[in-house]
Structures are given as structure tokens and as C-alpha cells.
Design an enzyme around this catalytic site. Structure first.
Site, PDB file in Angstrom:
ATOM      1  N   ARG A 255       0.850  -1.183   0.000  1.00 33.31           N
ATOM      2  CA  ARG A 255       0.000   0.000   0.000  1.00 33.31           C
ATOM      3  C   ARG A 255       0.892   1.240   0.000  1.00 33.31           C
ATOM      4  O   ARG A 255       1.902   1.290   0.698  1.00 33.31           O
ATOM      5  CB  ARG A 255      -0.906   0.029   1.238  1.00 33.31           C
ATOM      6  N   GLU A 283      -4.517   7.185  -7.438  1.00 31.99           N
ATOM      7  CA  GLU A 283      -4.790   6.161  -8.444  1.00 31.99           C
ATOM      8  C   GLU A 283      -6.115   6.471  -9.129  1.00 31.99           C
ATOM      9  O   GLU A 283      -7.118   6.667  -8.452  1.00 31.99           O
ATOM     10  CB  GLU A 283      -4.831   4.769  -7.792  1.00 31.99           C
ATOM     11  N   HIS A 302      -1.079  -0.919 -10.187  1.00 28.38           N
ATOM     12  CA  HIS A 302      -1.804  -1.639  -9.128  1.00 28.38           C
ATOM     13  C   HIS A 302      -2.432  -2.921  -9.681  1.00 28.38           C
ATOM     14  O   HIS A 302      -3.624  -3.179  -9.519  1.00 28.38           O
ATOM     15  CB  HIS A 302      -2.878  -0.747  -8.506  1.00 28.38           C
TER      16      HIS A 302
END
Length: 344
Positions: A255, A283, A302
Site C-alpha cells: 500500500r 490512483e 496496481h
């Protein structure tokens, strides 16, 4: 909770299950065989617009289970008030905090997640990142793609084999342990910083247990695998990153919460550190973000857990939890209210 099995029934008598998963992801998560197995025992109510709270509110009355995915509305007291028969929230991802509240647990609804399904692919990507950083593959690729001549493109900081390299792992989580096993299998010397790992656990994993600062100072590659909690916010800031040796690399497939992105940007901009990153503060990562242009940074959007096999395991996990509920069996991957401390 466990209890007697709910009798199988046909037609309208089947237990209703709300599936809050958008169509493209639903196709990745549920193979035809798994979907047929679920539909044979239940009446699936599919929410194509899985972010629509009003649609979820309308679908929940009478439903026995809710399958959630990324972006599903958070189940709070308001939703629970209309979910008069809800007994299970089965999340297809790992962290449940964005999708359930403490009220879910207070009302006795079981909550499950599919984090075990994600550990292996994320660990594999972290190992791929590790190898790329050690061999400076990302630097060579960037140089050749941006038009550098052959000799210029061939120049890079010292490169190293993984065998014998000191690899530091922050967090002996599910994914951290999967990564440790892979790194040790290819000959790395692995150390771990984790306040919840004791000496016996470290010995079982075959790693050296170190304080965080010492691990940073001694590691050629540092891989972040800690959970995102209030305590781990910016676990790696400017002071911690400054402890890493010149030429070292940072791997983050966990993360962005764990690493001060501005501090990391300063380090990689200077060229002192390399980094491989799958997770970001913003993001989607903005097109003009400075990380995109740096030759010593490897980026992925991601997608570390995005393998075909992982997605199918996540769907199997959620379907199995629903069927276990109907059979009166305990869940395989239940979480308690303590899981809400993991924020992302």
C-alpha cells in the site's frame, strides 16, 4: 456462526445472494462452473452498477448473503436496517474496512475475505521487481526506449545476483511470507522487521529478525509487506529512506500508505535509490506524475494480484463461503471487527 443447513430448494425458494460485482470483473472472478454451482443453490441478484447504493438498498431485503468487490458501497446501519435476513458479507478482495462497519459485526453478520488468494501473485510480482532492481533491467529498458545510444544505455550502477543478496522484508504478512519463501528459494539472505514476529517464528521462516532501522541499513532490496493501519502510516519516511545504502532498491506492492511518496520521490530523483512500485497515493497515477519519467523507477498500475488464477481463486473463495453458510458450516476465511484496523 454455524447452525443447521438451509434446505436446498428450487425456484423462488432458493436463498437470495446479492452479487455487487461489475460485469467485467464478474467474468474474471466466477468461472462458468463456479457460477453454476452458486446458482444451483441460490438465487443470485446481480448488480451491474455495483457502486449504486440505492440499487444495493433495493436488493438487500430478504437476501442471505452479499458478495462485494472493489467500489461496493460500505455496509452500514442504514443498509443493515433493510437487510433483514443478511447473514454473510463475502468480500472478493483482502481488506474489508472500506466495505463494512462495526455495526455489521455487532449484528452478528459474518464477514469473510479472499486475501489468501492474492498472496502468491503479489509475492511473485515483488520477486520480479526485486530481480529487476538488482539487475537494473528497468534502467536499461528506459534508456533504450528513450533513444539513448548503445554505450550510454549500457551504463548502469553496479548489478547484483539475488543469491547472497541481503533482502529486507517489512511485515511477515501472508504476502510477506509468500515473498520470503520465493526469495529464499533463489538464494537470498532474508531479514524481517515485524513487531509481531517472535524469534521462534523467524526461525521457522528461515529469516533473521531485525529492528526496522537496522534492516534498512543492511538490505540491498527492501520489500514492503506490512498492513495499512494507523500505526503504519508513512512507516518509511525521509529519515528511514535515508538509512538505505546508496544504490539500494525499494519494492512496494502493498500500500502507498506505508511509504511517504514525496520522500521516496526525492530519493529516486536524486538517483541514490531505485524503486519498483505497484501502489500510489493517487490512483490512477496522473499522466504527468514525475515518477513516470524517472529511469530508475519501475511502475505497474496496481495490478500485482491481477492474474487469471488469482481472480478465479477469489471467486471460488466467495462462492464457497456462501455455500458453507447455507450448509451450516463455519467460514474458512472469516475476519473479526479487528480487521477494521486495516484501512486499505
Amino acid at each position: 456462526m454455524t447452525g443447521s443447513a438451509e434446505p436446498p430448494a428450487g425456484g423462488a425458494g432458493r436463498p437470495r445472494v446479492v452479487v455487487s460485482v461489475p460485469p467485467p470483473l464478474r467474468a474474471q472472478l466466477f468461472s462458468p462452473a463456479v457460477w453454476d454451482r452458486l446458482a444451483a443453490r441460490t438465487e443470485p441478484v446481480v448488480l451491474d452498477d455495483h457502486t449504486d447504493r440505492d440499487a444495493l438498498t433495493a436488493a438487500l431485503p430478504g437476501a442471505r448473503a452479499l458478495i462485494t468487490s472493489w467500489g461496493s458501497p460500505r455496509v452500514d446501519a442504514g443498509l443493515l436496517d433493510v437487510a433483514d435476513r443478511l447473514a454473510l458479507v463475502a468480500h472478493t478482495g483482502s481488506a474489508v474496512a472500506p466495505y463494512v462497519t462495526e455495526e455489521v459485526f455487532r449484528r452478528g453478520v459474518r464477514v469473510t475475505q479472499a486475501g489468501d488468494a492474492m498472496a502468491r501473485p503479489v509475492a511473485e510480482v515483488a520477486l520480479a521487481f526485486t530481480l529487476s532492481l538488482l539487475h537494473r533491467v528497468h534502467r536499461f529498458d528506459h534508456a533504450l526506449r528513450t533513444g539513448a545510444d548503445w554505450d550510454t544505455a549500457s551504463a548502469a550502477p553496479p548489478r547484483h545476483e539475488v543469491r547472497g543478496s541481503g533482502i529486507g522484508v517489512i511485515g511477515a504478512s501472508r504476502t510477506g511470507r509468500a515473498y520470503i519463501a520465493l526469495a529464499r528459494a533463489v538464494g537470498a539472505r532474508v531479514s524481517v522487521a515485524d513487531p509481531y514476529l517472535d524469534a521462534a517464528g523467524a526461525e521457522e521462516l528461515g529469516v533473521q529478525l531485525l529492528p526496522l532501522e537496522e534492516l534498512l541499513q543492511r538490505s540491498r532490496i527492501v520489500a514492503v509487506h506490512a498492513p495499512a493501519t494507523e500505526e503504519t502510516r508513512h512507516l518509511l519516511g525521509a529519515r528511514q529512506l535515508a538509512l538505505m545504502p546508496d544504490g539500494a532498491g525499494l519494492v512496494n506492492t502493498a500500500r502507498s500508505w506505508l511509504v511517504d511518496e514525496d520522500a521516496l520521490l526525492a530519493e529516486v530523483r536524486s538517483g541514490r535509490l531505485d524503486a519498483a512500485i505497484d501502489v500510489f497515493d493517487a490512483e490512477p497515477l496522473p499522466v504527468g506524475h514525475p515518477l513516470r519519467a524517472l529511469p530508475n523507477v519501475l511502475l505497474t498500475p496496481h495490478q500485482a494480484a491481477g492474474t487469471v488464477e488469482c481472480r478465479l481463486r477469489m471467486g471460488v473463495s466467495a462462492a464457497d463461503e456462501v455455500l458453507r453458510l447455507l450448509d451450516g458450516k463455519p467460514p474458512l476465511h472469516a475476519v473479526s471487527a479487528r480487521a477494521l484496523a486495516r484501512l486499505h
